[in-house]
Each structure stands twice: as C-alpha cells, then as structure tokens.
Design an enzyme around this catalytic site. Sequence first.
Site, PDB file in Angstrom:
ATOM      1  N   TYR A 159       0.817  -1.221   0.000  1.00  0.00           N
ATOM      2  CA  TYR A 159       0.000   0.000   0.000  1.00  0.00           C
ATOM      3  C   TYR A 159       0.847   1.266   0.000  1.00  0.00           C
ATOM      4  CZ  TYR A 159      -3.492  -3.449   1.411  1.00  0.00           C
ATOM      5  OH  TYR A 159      -4.293  -4.548   1.466  1.00  0.00           O
ATOM      6  N   HIS A 160       1.874   1.293  -0.841  1.00  0.00           N
ATOM      7  CA  HIS A 160       2.742   2.468  -0.964  1.00  0.00           C
ATOM      8  C   HIS A 160       2.798   2.962  -2.410  1.00  0.00           C
ATOM      9  CE1 HIS A 160       5.208   0.853   2.729  1.00  0.00           C
ATOM     10  NE2 HIS A 160       4.019   1.319   3.076  1.00  0.00           N
TER      11      HIS A 160
END
Length: 534
Positions: free
Chosen positions: A469-470
């Site tokens: 989730y980056h």
Amino acid sequence: MKEFDYIIAGAGSAGCVVAARLIEANAGSVLLLEAGEKDSSLFHKIPATVVKVFQQKSWPYMTLPQPECDNREMLIAQGKVLGGGSSVNGMIYIRGQKQDYDDWKTIWGCEGWGYENVLPFFKRAEANESLGDTYHGEAGAVPVSENRYRHPLTQTCIRACQQMGLPYTNDFNGASQEGTGFYQTTTKNGERASTSQTYLKSVINNPNLTVQTDALVHKVNIEGDVATGVVYSIKEGEAITAKARKEVIISSGAFGSPKILMLSGIGPAEHLSAVGIAPKIDLPVGKNFHDHQHMSINATTKEDISIFNEDKGLSAIKHMMQWMTTRSGLLTSNILEGGAFIDSENVGRPDIQFHFLPLLDNFDNTPGEKPEAEGHGVSIKVGHLRSKSRGEIRLKSNNPSDLVEIDAQILSHPDDVKSQIRAVQMGLKAMEQPALKSIIKKVVEPNNIAIDDTDALETFVRQNIKTVYHPGGTCKLGSSRSDSVIDLELKVHGTKNLRVVDLSICPQIPSGNTNAVAMMIGERGAHFTLNSSN
C-alpha cells in the site's frame, strides 16, 4: 458559486498538512474537500484495530490482471476518510534513506530535493518523544513514539535478525537505516496520531477553514492556463462549483490526483480524447506508477503464543477494557511492531525490508484468493524496496464516479523478480535462526521450498506477491514536461495556480513506509505555496 483563497482536493496525509500550515500562516480562506467521511469512529483511535478501519474506510482499488503474477488482480486499497492513509495505516514512522533523496536530485534531475533539502521538513513535522539529534524534530505537529506494547514474538524476530548478523537499532531514520529493531509509530498515549487528529485538529475551529467531507472532486476548472477552482459533489448530489482566488492544490494520492488532472483535461492527449475529454495540456499524467510489494513468510508455532483469537470473546472484552481505562495493553500495539532493513547485495544501502507480525498473515490478499489463516503462528513480511517496474493509471471513462484503471505492471522488470526472490531468501534465513527455529512448528508459506531453489521461489513470488500500500509516481516531479507532470515547486507544468502535493510526485518511492514521506511533501508543498511567486 463559493469563493475561497485556496481549495485543497483531498484531506489525507499531505492535504491536512497543507491546510493546517496555510491557516496557521493566516494566508487566507481554505476549502478542504474529502471524498470520505469524518474519522470519528473509535476504531480510528485504537492502534490495534488497524485492519478493521482499513477495510471499512478505503477506496477499493484493484489492479488489472497482472501478466507476470499469474494474471492475478491485486488489491491496492487507499484511505478514504479524513486523514487519508494516516487514519487507516500501520502507523510506522519511516522516512526512507538519505540516498533515496540524493537519487531524486542526481539520477532523476530533481534539483532542490536532495536529502539536505528535505530533512528540515521531516523535522518540522515531527515531535519525537525519545530522539532529538541532528536527524529528528521534537516540536512538530505529529507525535512519533516508542511502542509501549511489545509482543514476545516480535522480540523473537528481532533476536533472529541479530543472529543473522544485523545490528540492533532504535533509529531507522538516523545516520543509517540498516538493522533490526522496533518501529517508532505515529501514536501518542496509546492512540493513533493521524494528520487529521494532529495538524487538522489544531486549526479545525478557525473561521478561515471549511472542511467538507463526502465531497467527490469532479475536475479542476481551467481558464486558459489558470486554475480557477473546482467542481465537486456531496454524496452524489448536484455539481457544485467553488472558485479559488489564489491556488488549487490536489492532494488525492497516487490514484486520485492523476484522475482529477485527467478529468480536467491535463494528461496524455490521446488517452483523454479516447474517453471523451478535450485535452488542454499534454502531460504524462498517470505514467511512472510503482509500488512496494511483499510476500508473507508464514510459520506455525509449537505453542499457542500468537495473538490469534485475541480479538474474540472474553479476550477482546479484557483488551478493550484495559485500553479504555488505561490506554495500555495489546490494543495500543500497531501489530507491525518491529522490522528490519537488510543490504542483501552488500552495496552499502538496504534493499530489503521486513515487517514482523505476531500471527499468521493474510490481510493483504486479494479478496477470495486464499482461505483465512487459522491457528497460532508468526509472519515476516518481506519485500524489495526499489522497484524498477513501471505501470500506468488510466481513466475508465469521463465519469468522476468511476475508479481509475490500474495497469500496475508488477514484476515487469526482470531485476524486480530477482530482488523479490532475494527478499524471500532473507525471510527464510531468518526463520532458520535459533531464536525462531526453536519455537516454529512448520514454515507453511512457502511450503517445502529450499532456500536455494530459485525456480520454486520465483513461482512462489509470482503467486503470492502483493502490495504494501505504498503507490506513487503518477504525477512525477521533474523539470521537463516530456517526462514529468509537476515542476520542482510542485506546480503542474503549463499551468498557473495549480499544484499536486502528495506521494504521486515521487519519481521513485523512498525505501520504506511512506506516511512520513507524505507529511514531508505536505510541509514542502505548504512552504512553496506560501512563498509562491505567481
């Protein structure tokens, strides 16, 4: 028609920072628009309920089927709530490496974005409770704390990494990132400290600030080359136009920001025409997409020593009562309490990151892809930090309500495959150390694969890789309109009064968790806005 001096599209990790700094500087009236709801749920305050709030308060972004990953569609959800990612994330405070920002300057041509340029803005954001040297701020807006609850399995993983030869560190953000230890977190007194509850809360009662939740931004209005305002709607209602006397600032993240630009006519001209949008400025919006990925190395334990089932029955009641009365105990844990950064190629900087979990991990799997893990165990999330693969974000249509199409191209660069295999090998090596080996019953993922069987490990990587989730890079920072979207002061090329301020600007996502990076970008964006020449 409503008029404000500034309009900010997105109240996430960066947007809340910009709003607060503009209000503090008495720069004028600010309209802050957020597509999600208020972060009023108790679960936003409790660190250990991170999974619950993440599932409930996020955009459900999914990739297209990934050719290099067994044609799997992958979940890359992003925060949809006041505070954005900082209200739903794992609260880990990591900035990345000095070399990351020096690479921005030297390799990516982003003069003024080297480490010496960004460090003051990291420090400006930070109120570190225990570190106060050259690298840390003590009086910033966001508390950065030592984790009070430390699960024995996390401590065991840290010990195993030391047995691998890694040094113990209490500061992943200082002179060197390499080592193993406990992460510092954006928490205070046992509660999550999001940018909503810190930056935004500090100015929320100022009459110059208007915060509108449930507000979907449709587009930026552009007259000639000047951004004059935005069109948005509340809960799918009628379109509302708001005028910006000074600037429009887009802070809607790696998917939301390119979407708004493209809906406004700024982006690849051919693509915009194909979805029925008249191109105004031809820029590579949506290109350069990349993300951090990881695989979970899961092992069952001989004894019932993990946090499995601690969220059920009497155990859950006990933990909640302890948190409610004393702000202590398991619920103050961010679960991802510790980790490691490893230089797997001996080149002088880490390229692999570990996150330790005191349970069997299956939280980031594509829905329906795997059955939920049952029983007690321990997990090490392992992943390479600097992807060379690049994908693209596109519009599905000219309807603002449609989510974007994510052509992620994960593992499309062969070096990334080799790097992720090394990451898995490092995780398996950690599981073989005495500290972990003595408590492990069986390594179940990957199951029965030797550490030197690179063919089998490659298959495991392709079948199991998933997001951390980056996401970032889709409104790339740079000096040339041919390969970047915004200039070195975050202004959209070819426009006036329009900036992008969030992780979408990163030419290469820094090495580690990204929330601290987003806050730094917010601080710099506010600085540029307040000192703008136009």
